[in-house]
Design a protein around this motif. Structure first.
Motif, PDB file in Angstrom:
ATOM      1  N   ARG A   1     -24.148  10.019  55.335  1.00  0.00           N
ATOM      2  CA  ARG A   1     -23.764   9.788  54.397  1.00  0.00           C
ATOM      3  C   ARG A   1     -24.733   9.668  53.404  1.00  0.00           C
ATOM      4  O   ARG A   1     -26.497   8.800  53.869  1.00  0.00           O
ATOM      5  CB  ARG A   1     -23.083   8.191  53.810  1.00  0.00           C
ATOM      6  CG  ARG A   1     -22.890   7.970  52.485  1.00  0.00           C
ATOM      7  CD  ARG A   1     -21.445   7.079  52.838  1.00  0.00           C
ATOM      8  NE  ARG A   1     -19.661   7.787  53.535  1.00  0.00           N
ATOM      9  CZ  ARG A   1     -18.899   7.308  52.617  1.00  0.00           C
ATOM     10  NH1 ARG A   1     -19.687   7.893  51.636  1.00  0.00           N
ATOM     11  NH2 ARG A   1     -17.985   7.842  53.708  1.00  0.00           N
TER      12      ARG A   1
ATOM     13  N   VAL B   1     -26.867   8.339  50.023  1.00  0.00           N
ATOM     14  CA  VAL B   1     -27.321   7.465  48.823  1.00  0.00           C
ATOM     15  C   VAL B   1     -28.258   7.233  47.623  1.00  0.00           C
ATOM     16  O   VAL B   1     -29.103   7.924  48.848  1.00  0.00           O
ATOM     17  CB  VAL B   1     -27.417   5.583  50.200  1.00  0.00           C
ATOM     18  CG1 VAL B   1     -26.426   5.071  50.706  1.00  0.00           C
ATOM     19  CG2 VAL B   1     -28.491   6.263  51.236  1.00  0.00           C
ATOM     20  N   CYS B   2     -28.122   6.209  46.916  1.00  0.00           N
ATOM     21  CA  CYS B   2     -29.289   6.549  45.916  1.00  0.00           C
ATOM     22  C   CYS B   2     -30.019   5.552  46.651  1.00  0.00           C
ATOM     23  O   CYS B   2     -28.839   4.037  46.172  1.00  0.00           O
ATOM     24  CB  CYS B   2     -28.400   6.602  44.765  1.00  0.00           C
ATOM     25  SG  CYS B   2     -30.177   6.494  43.769  1.00  0.00           S
TER      26      CYS B   2
ATOM     27  N   PHE C   1     -32.432   9.593  46.392  1.00  0.00           N
ATOM     28  CA  PHE C   1     -31.298  10.295  47.377  1.00  0.00           C
ATOM     29  C   PHE C   1     -32.065  10.121  48.615  1.00  0.00           C
ATOM     30  O   PHE C   1     -32.981  10.605  49.217  1.00  0.00           O
ATOM     31  CB  PHE C   1     -30.690  11.651  46.561  1.00  0.00           C
ATOM     32  CG  PHE C   1     -29.754  11.437  45.803  1.00  0.00           C
ATOM     33  CD1 PHE C   1     -28.814  10.065  45.620  1.00  0.00           C
ATOM     34  CD2 PHE C   1     -30.428  11.765  44.564  1.00  0.00           C
ATOM     35  CE1 PHE C   1     -27.909  10.489  44.482  1.00  0.00           C
ATOM     36  CE2 PHE C   1     -29.517  11.701  43.717  1.00  0.00           C
ATOM     37  CZ  PHE C   1     -27.861  10.690  43.414  1.00  0.00           C
TER      38      PHE C   1
ATOM     39  N   GLN D   1     -26.482   2.489  46.648  1.00  0.00           N
ATOM     40  CA  GLN D   1     -25.389   2.853  46.702  1.00  0.00           C
ATOM     41  C   GLN D   1     -24.531   4.064  47.075  1.00  0.00           C
ATOM     42  O   GLN D   1     -26.090   5.359  46.882  1.00  0.00           O
ATOM     43  CB  GLN D   1     -25.918   3.015  44.554  1.00  0.00           C
ATOM     44  CG  GLN D   1     -24.574   3.871  44.283  1.00  0.00           C
ATOM     45  CD  GLN D   1     -24.267   3.716  42.450  1.00  0.00           C
ATOM     46  OE1 GLN D   1     -25.469   4.404  42.007  1.00  0.00           O
ATOM     47  NE2 GLN D   1     -22.745   4.373  41.667  1.00  0.00           N
TER      48      GLN D   1
ATOM     49  N   THR E   1     -22.780   7.249  47.792  1.00  0.00           N
ATOM     50  CA  THR E   1     -21.802   8.880  46.962  1.00  0.00           C
ATOM     51  C   THR E   1     -20.877   9.070  48.100  1.00  0.00           C
ATOM     52  O   THR E   1     -20.805   8.411  48.927  1.00  0.00           O
ATOM     53  CB  THR E   1     -22.796   9.510  46.944  1.00  0.00           C
ATOM     54  OG1 THR E   1     -23.550   9.662  48.494  1.00  0.00           O
ATOM     55  CG2 THR E   1     -24.770   9.078  46.527  1.00  0.00           C
ATOM     56  N   ASN E   2     -20.167   9.675  47.691  1.00  0.00           N
ATOM     57  CA  ASN E   2     -19.246  10.549  48.552  1.00  0.00           C
ATOM     58  C   ASN E   2     -19.340  11.533  49.187  1.00  0.00           C
ATOM     59  O   ASN E   2     -18.581  12.210  49.759  1.00  0.00           O
ATOM     60  CB  ASN E   2     -17.967  10.621  47.611  1.00  0.00           C
ATOM     61  CG  ASN E   2     -17.533   9.577  46.917  1.00  0.00           C
ATOM     62  OD1 ASN E   2     -17.777   8.757  46.907  1.00  0.00           O
ATOM     63  ND2 ASN E   2     -17.184  10.537  45.430  1.00  0.00           N
ATOM     64  N   CYS E   3     -20.513  12.028  49.236  1.00  0.00           N
ATOM     65  CA  CYS E   3     -21.708  13.099  49.763  1.00  0.00           C
ATOM     66  C   CYS E   3     -22.142  12.614  52.075  1.00  0.00           C
ATOM     67  O   CYS E   3     -22.269  11.459  52.072  1.00  0.00           O
ATOM     68  CB  CYS E   3     -22.298  13.555  49.585  1.00  0.00           C
ATOM     69  SG  CYS E   3     -23.032  15.544  50.375  1.00  0.00           S
TER      70      CYS E   3
ATOM     71  N   TYR F   1     -28.416  19.297  46.972  1.00  0.00           N
ATOM     72  CA  TYR F   1     -27.574  17.896  46.364  1.00  0.00           C
ATOM     73  C   TYR F   1     -28.096  17.780  44.994  1.00  0.00           C
ATOM     74  O   TYR F   1     -26.602  17.168  44.649  1.00  0.00           O
ATOM     75  CB  TYR F   1     -27.564  16.465  47.633  1.00  0.00           C
ATOM     76  CG  TYR F   1     -26.914  15.626  47.049  1.00  0.00           C
ATOM     77  CD1 TYR F   1     -24.998  15.970  47.467  1.00  0.00           C
ATOM     78  CD2 TYR F   1     -27.512  14.445  46.733  1.00  0.00           C
ATOM     79  CE1 TYR F   1     -24.551  15.077  46.544  1.00  0.00           C
ATOM     80  CE2 TYR F   1     -26.461  13.344  45.969  1.00  0.00           C
ATOM     81  CZ  TYR F   1     -25.487  13.522  46.031  1.00  0.00           C
ATOM     82  OH  TYR F   1     -24.159  12.298  45.605  1.00  0.00           O
ATOM     83  N   ARG F   2     -29.495  17.004  44.698  1.00  0.00           N
ATOM     84  CA  ARG F   2     -29.564  17.085  43.816  1.00  0.00           C
ATOM     85  C   ARG F   2     -29.142  17.503  42.469  1.00  0.00           C
ATOM     86  O   ARG F   2     -28.626  17.658  41.210  1.00  0.00           O
ATOM     87  CB  ARG F   2     -31.199  16.622  43.977  1.00  0.00           C
ATOM     88  CG  ARG F   2     -31.449  15.245  43.997  1.00  0.00           C
ATOM     89  CD  ARG F   2     -33.135  14.914  43.880  1.00  0.00           C
ATOM     90  NE  ARG F   2     -33.880  15.665  44.686  1.00  0.00           N
ATOM     91  CZ  ARG F   2     -34.306  15.677  46.120  1.00  0.00           C
ATOM     92  NH1 ARG F   2     -34.138  14.919  47.005  1.00  0.00           N
ATOM     93  NH2 ARG F   2     -35.354  16.442  46.394  1.00  0.00           N
TER      94      ARG F   2
ATOM     95  N   ASP G   1     -25.190  17.606  42.048  1.00  0.00           N
ATOM     96  CA  ASP G   1     -25.288  16.544  40.982  1.00  0.00           C
ATOM     97  C   ASP G   1     -25.828  16.768  39.768  1.00  0.00           C
ATOM     98  O   ASP G   1     -24.768  16.605  38.810  1.00  0.00           O
ATOM     99  CB  ASP G   1     -25.877  15.465  41.951  1.00  0.00           C
ATOM    100  CG  ASP G   1     -26.020  14.162  40.863  1.00  0.00           C
ATOM    101  OD1 ASP G   1     -24.485  14.107  40.859  1.00  0.00           O
ATOM    102  OD2 ASP G   1     -26.725  13.649  40.722  1.00  0.00           O
TER     103      ASP G   1
ATOM    104  N   GLN H   1     -23.368  16.590  36.184  1.00  0.00           N
ATOM    105  CA  GLN H   1     -23.752  15.871  35.205  1.00  0.00           C
ATOM    106  C   GLN H   1     -23.653  16.191  33.385  1.00  0.00           C
ATOM    107  O   GLN H   1     -23.533  15.728  32.385  1.00  0.00           O
ATOM    108  CB  GLN H   1     -24.674  14.974  35.449  1.00  0.00           C
ATOM    109  CG  GLN H   1     -24.897  13.873  36.451  1.00  0.00           C
ATOM    110  CD  GLN H   1     -25.511  12.697  36.549  1.00  0.00           C
ATOM    111  OE1 GLN H   1     -27.431  13.337  36.447  1.00  0.00           O
ATOM    112  NE2 GLN H   1     -25.335  12.286  37.293  1.00  0.00           N
TER     113      GLN H   1
END
Length: 85
Positions: free
Chosen positions: A4, A6-7, A17, A50, A52-54, A74-75, A78, A82
Motif C-alpha cells: 500500500r 502511504v504519505c 510517498f 496517511q 492512499t487507495n493505491c 504514481y506521483r 496523482d 489534482q
C-alpha cells in the motif's frame, strides 16, 4: 497492507510517498527506494502516515529501482488528478 502506498505526515520525510513493506503490532516499515531502500526500511507509527487507495503488486517493489519507478508513476498520476480538480 503490504504494497500500500502511504504519505508521511510527520518527520523529515513529511509529504513523501512510500510503500509499506512490512508491519509489526504498532509500526509500519516503509521504503521509497532512494533515501529509504528496501534493505533499510523506515519504521513509523500509524498516526504519522496517511493511507492512499493505491496498492502496488509485489513485482513493483522487488528492487529499489522498480520501487522508485512505480512511485514516480504514481506521483505523476496523482499530480495530473489534482490539476483536473
Amino acid at each position: 497492507m503490504r504494497g500500500r502506498v502511504v504519505c508521511s505526515k510527520a518527520g523529515r520525510d513529511k509529504g513523501k510517498f512510500m510503500v509499506i513493506v512490512g508491519s509489526s503490532d504498532s509500526h509500519f516499515y516503509l521504503c521509497d527506494g532512494k533515501e529509504r531502500p528496501l534493505e533499510r526500511p523506515k519504521s513509523k507509527i500509524r498516526k504519522h502516515i496517511q493511507f492512499t487507495n493505491c496498492v502496488f503488486e509485489e513485482k513493483q517493489f522487488l528492487t529499489n529501482k522498480s520501487l522508485r519507478r512505480a512511485l514516480a508513476e504514481y506521483r505523476s498520476k496523482d499530480g495530473q488528478m489534482q490539476e483536473e480538480d
